[in-house]
Design a protein around this motif. Structure first.
Motif, PDB file in Angstrom:
ATOM      1  N   TYR A 119      59.210  29.310  40.656  1.00 47.65           N
ATOM      2  CA  TYR A 119      58.693  30.416  41.450  1.00 47.65           C
ATOM      3  C   TYR A 119      58.441  29.950  42.873  1.00 47.65           C
ATOM      4  CZ  TYR A 119      54.034  28.352  40.736  1.00 47.65           C
ATOM      5  OH  TYR A 119      52.953  27.505  40.710  1.00 47.65           O
ATOM      6  N   ALA A 120      58.433  30.920  43.778  1.00 49.12           N
ATOM      7  CA  ALA A 120      58.165  30.661  45.194  1.00 49.12           C
ATOM      8  C   ALA A 120      57.433  31.872  45.753  1.00 49.12           C
ATOM      9  CB  ALA A 120      59.468  30.433  45.958  1.00 49.12           C
ATOM     10  N   TYR A 121      56.516  31.595  46.666  1.00 51.75           N
ATOM     11  CA  TYR A 121      55.768  32.702  47.252  1.00 51.75           C
ATOM     12  C   TYR A 121      55.277  32.320  48.639  1.00 51.75           C
ATOM     13  CZ  TYR A 121      51.570  30.053  45.925  1.00 51.75           C
ATOM     14  OH  TYR A 121      50.614  29.088  45.796  1.00 51.75           O
ATOM     15  N   ALA A 122      54.753  33.314  49.332  1.00 50.82           N
ATOM     16  CA  ALA A 122      54.200  33.101  50.666  1.00 50.82           C
ATOM     17  C   ALA A 122      52.804  33.697  50.722  1.00 50.82           C
ATOM     18  CB  ALA A 122      55.091  33.754  51.720  1.00 50.82           C
ATOM     19  N   THR A 123      51.947  33.029  51.486  1.00 50.24           N
ATOM     20  CA  THR A 123      50.608  33.538  51.762  1.00 50.24           C
ATOM     21  C   THR A 123      50.386  33.484  53.269  1.00 50.24           C
ATOM     22  OG1 THR A 123      49.651  31.323  51.463  1.00 50.24           O
ATOM     23  CG2 THR A 123      49.623  32.802  49.545  1.00 50.24           C
ATOM     24  N   ARG A 124      49.431  34.251  53.722  1.00 48.11           N
ATOM     25  CA  ARG A 124      49.104  34.219  55.152  1.00 48.11           C
ATOM     26  C   ARG A 124      48.692  32.804  55.553  1.00 48.11           C
ATOM     27  NH1 ARG A 124      51.759  38.226  56.829  1.00 48.11           N
ATOM     28  NH2 ARG A 124      51.279  40.149  55.746  1.00 48.11           N
ATOM     29  N   TRP A 125      49.172  32.372  56.717  1.00 50.82           N
ATOM     30  CA  TRP A 125      48.860  31.028  57.208  1.00 50.82           C
ATOM     31  C   TRP A 125      47.380  30.905  57.519  1.00 50.82           C
ATOM     32  CZ3 TRP A 125      49.487  26.173  57.418  1.00 50.82           C
ATOM     33  CH2 TRP A 125      49.063  25.398  58.483  1.00 50.82           C
ATOM     34  N   PRO A 133      61.364  39.672  41.858  1.00 52.38           N
ATOM     35  CA  PRO A 133      59.929  39.620  42.154  1.00 52.38           C
ATOM     36  C   PRO A 133      59.126  39.280  40.901  1.00 52.38           C
ATOM     37  CG  PRO A 133      60.928  41.608  43.070  1.00 52.38           C
ATOM     38  CD  PRO A 133      61.953  40.966  42.183  1.00 52.38           C
ATOM     39  N   ALA A 134      58.085  38.496  41.087  1.00 58.84           N
ATOM     40  CA  ALA A 134      57.188  38.168  39.985  1.00 58.84           C
ATOM     41  C   ALA A 134      56.395  39.413  39.596  1.00 58.84           C
ATOM     42  CB  ALA A 134      56.234  37.054  40.390  1.00 58.84           C
ATOM     43  N   THR A 135      56.007  39.462  38.329  1.00 58.11           N
ATOM     44  CA  THR A 135      55.118  40.507  37.841  1.00 58.11           C
ATOM     45  C   THR A 135      53.890  39.827  37.234  1.00 58.11           C
ATOM     46  OG1 THR A 135      56.000  40.572  35.593  1.00 58.11           O
ATOM     47  CG2 THR A 135      57.132  41.937  37.266  1.00 58.11           C
ATOM     48  N   LEU A 136      52.871  40.598  36.987  1.00 58.81           N
ATOM     49  CA  LEU A 136      51.673  40.038  36.357  1.00 58.81           C
ATOM     50  C   LEU A 136      52.004  39.465  34.987  1.00 58.81           C
ATOM     51  CD1 LEU A 136      48.998  42.691  37.359  1.00 58.81           C
ATOM     52  CD2 LEU A 136      49.608  40.560  38.516  1.00 58.81           C
ATOM     53  N   ALA A 137      53.014  40.010  34.328  1.00 66.41           N
ATOM     54  CA  ALA A 137      53.429  39.505  33.017  1.00 66.41           C
ATOM     55  C   ALA A 137      54.019  38.102  33.087  1.00 66.41           C
ATOM     56  CB  ALA A 137      54.433  40.473  32.383  1.00 66.41           C
ATOM     57  N   GLU A 165      43.599  33.912  36.192  1.00 69.34           N
ATOM     58  CA  GLU A 165      43.513  33.461  37.587  1.00 69.34           C
ATOM     59  C   GLU A 165      44.874  33.564  38.271  1.00 69.34           C
ATOM     60  OE1 GLU A 165      39.963  30.087  37.398  1.00 69.34           O
ATOM     61  OE2 GLU A 165      42.002  29.524  36.834  1.00 69.34           O
ATOM     62  N   MET A 166      45.926  33.164  37.563  1.00 66.69           N
ATOM     63  CA  MET A 166      47.262  33.230  38.162  1.00 66.69           C
ATOM     64  C   MET A 166      47.682  34.675  38.372  1.00 66.69           C
ATOM     65  SD  MET A 166      49.591  31.400  39.543  1.00 66.69           S
ATOM     66  CE  MET A 166      49.354  29.733  38.948  1.00 66.69           C
ATOM     67  N   ALA A 167      47.382  35.538  37.419  1.00 71.61           N
ATOM     68  CA  ALA A 167      47.713  36.955  37.584  1.00 71.61           C
ATOM     69  C   ALA A 167      47.019  37.521  38.821  1.00 71.61           C
ATOM     70  CB  ALA A 167      47.321  37.737  36.332  1.00 71.61           C
ATOM     71  N   VAL A 177      48.837  38.300  46.471  1.00 78.57           N
ATOM     72  CA  VAL A 177      50.009  38.118  47.334  1.00 78.57           C
ATOM     73  C   VAL A 177      50.729  39.454  47.514  1.00 78.57           C
ATOM     74  CG1 VAL A 177      52.309  37.055  47.454  1.00 78.57           C
ATOM     75  CG2 VAL A 177      50.314  35.657  46.902  1.00 78.57           C
ATOM     76  N   GLY A 178      50.875  40.188  46.424  1.00 79.28           N
ATOM     77  CA  GLY A 178      51.493  41.511  46.514  1.00 79.28           C
ATOM     78  C   GLY A 178      50.706  42.463  47.391  1.00 79.28           C
ATOM     79  N   GLU A 179      49.385  42.425  47.294  1.00 80.32           N
ATOM     80  CA  GLU A 179      48.535  43.276  48.137  1.00 80.32           C
ATOM     81  C   GLU A 179      48.706  42.966  49.611  1.00 80.32           C
ATOM     82  OE1 GLU A 179      44.429  42.965  47.016  1.00 80.32           O
ATOM     83  OE2 GLU A 179      44.636  44.461  45.413  1.00 80.32           O
ATOM     84  N   GLN A 180      49.018  41.721  49.928  1.00 76.58           N
ATOM     85  CA  GLN A 180      49.245  41.328  51.325  1.00 76.58           C
ATOM     86  C   GLN A 180      50.627  41.757  51.812  1.00 76.58           C
ATOM     87  OE1 GLN A 180      48.707  37.074  51.526  1.00 76.58           O
ATOM     88  NE2 GLN A 180      46.486  37.201  51.368  1.00 76.58           N
ATOM     89  N   GLY A 181      51.432  42.310  50.917  1.00 75.96           N
ATOM     90  CA  GLY A 181      52.780  42.717  51.287  1.00 75.96           C
ATOM     91  C   GLY A 181      53.749  41.561  51.399  1.00 75.96           C
ATOM     92  N   LEU A 182      53.414  40.448  50.754  1.00 76.65           N
ATOM     93  CA  LEU A 182      54.261  39.257  50.826  1.00 76.65           C
ATOM     94  C   LEU A 182      54.978  39.037  49.496  1.00 76.65           C
ATOM     95  CD1 LEU A 182      51.830  36.948  52.806  1.00 76.65           C
ATOM     96  CD2 LEU A 182      53.941  37.997  53.638  1.00 76.65           C
ATOM     97  N   PRO A 183      56.112  38.338  49.542  1.00 78.99           N
ATOM     98  CA  PRO A 183      56.893  38.142  48.318  1.00 78.99           C
ATOM     99  C   PRO A 183      56.390  36.995  47.445  1.00 78.99           C
ATOM    100  CG  PRO A 183      58.069  37.244  50.206  1.00 78.99           C
ATOM    101  CD  PRO A 183      56.821  37.888  50.740  1.00 78.99           C
ATOM    102  N   TRP A 184      56.510  37.194  46.149  1.00 80.12           N
ATOM    103  CA  TRP A 184      56.336  36.158  45.129  1.00 80.12           C
ATOM    104  C   TRP A 184      57.551  36.335  44.227  1.00 80.12           C
ATOM    105  CZ3 TRP A 184      51.220  33.833  43.535  1.00 80.12           C
ATOM    106  CH2 TRP A 184      51.398  32.854  42.543  1.00 80.12           C
TER     107      TRP A 184
END
Length: 176
Positions: free
Chosen positions: A69-75, A9-13, A42-44, A50-57
């Motif tokens: 990197y790869a991630y998902a956002t709500r459609w 999982p990605a971190t803010l760092a 902005e990227m952080a 994305v993490g707040e939405q419960g989705l993976p990054w």
């Protein structure tokens, strides 16, 4: 090489490394429709949301170096869309063509399946044969092309959409 690849999982760092990967897409290509470089703060914030939405990054490292990197956002925002996500994947130039993309994307799709996501949607600025091949190699199928919906680099750009059904049947009863 396989044992030296680490997906986590990605971190803010990770924001600075992610910006270093992403901004060349913004500045030098039409793959991203953003037109201004993204800052580390902005990227952080994007990673946090994305993490707040419960989705993976997720990020992929090779020999300890973050290369993609790869991630998902709500459609969409309406509640009925809550089981559909849009996926994104980006790699450093030096990492392209090494098979890391499909490994990272598979990990993202597996995480989304575990969350009960029904459909993953990939939007691709066209032409982009490498991205289309990556998506199709993972089982996505093209379902739409929107013509001339973006203007960048002095020209109109098309966007294609690919979809992949991740889970069959209705969502679990506790899925909201």
């Amino acid at each position: 090489m396989s044992q030296d690849i680490h997906i986590r999982p990605a971190t803010l760092a990770d924001a600075a490394s992610i910006v270093a990967i992403y901004n060349p897409y913004v500045l030098d290509t039409t793959i991203s429709f953003e037109e201004q470089p993204v800052t580390v703060p902005e990227m952080a914030e994007r990673i946090r949301k994305v993490g707040e939405q419960g989705l993976p990054w997720l990020v992929v490292e090779l020999h300890g170096e973050l290369l993609g990197y790869a991630y998902a956002t709500r459609w969409r925002v309406r509640h009925a869309y809550r089981f559909a996500v849009e996926t994104s994947v980006y790699f450093a130039a030096a990492a392209r063509g090494q098979g890391l993309g499909s490994r990272l994307y598979r990990a993202l799709l597996q995480a989304l399946r575990a969350l009960g996501v029904h459909v993953a949607i990939g939007g691709i600025a066209l032409p982009n044969p490498a991205s289309a091949a990556l998506h199709e190699g993972l089982g996505f199928r093209q379902v739409a092309t929107f013509h001339e919906v973006g203007w960048k680099a002095g020209r109109w750009l098309d966007v294609g959409y690919w979809e992949l059904k991740l889970n069959d049947g209705p969502p679990p009863p506790d899925a909201g």
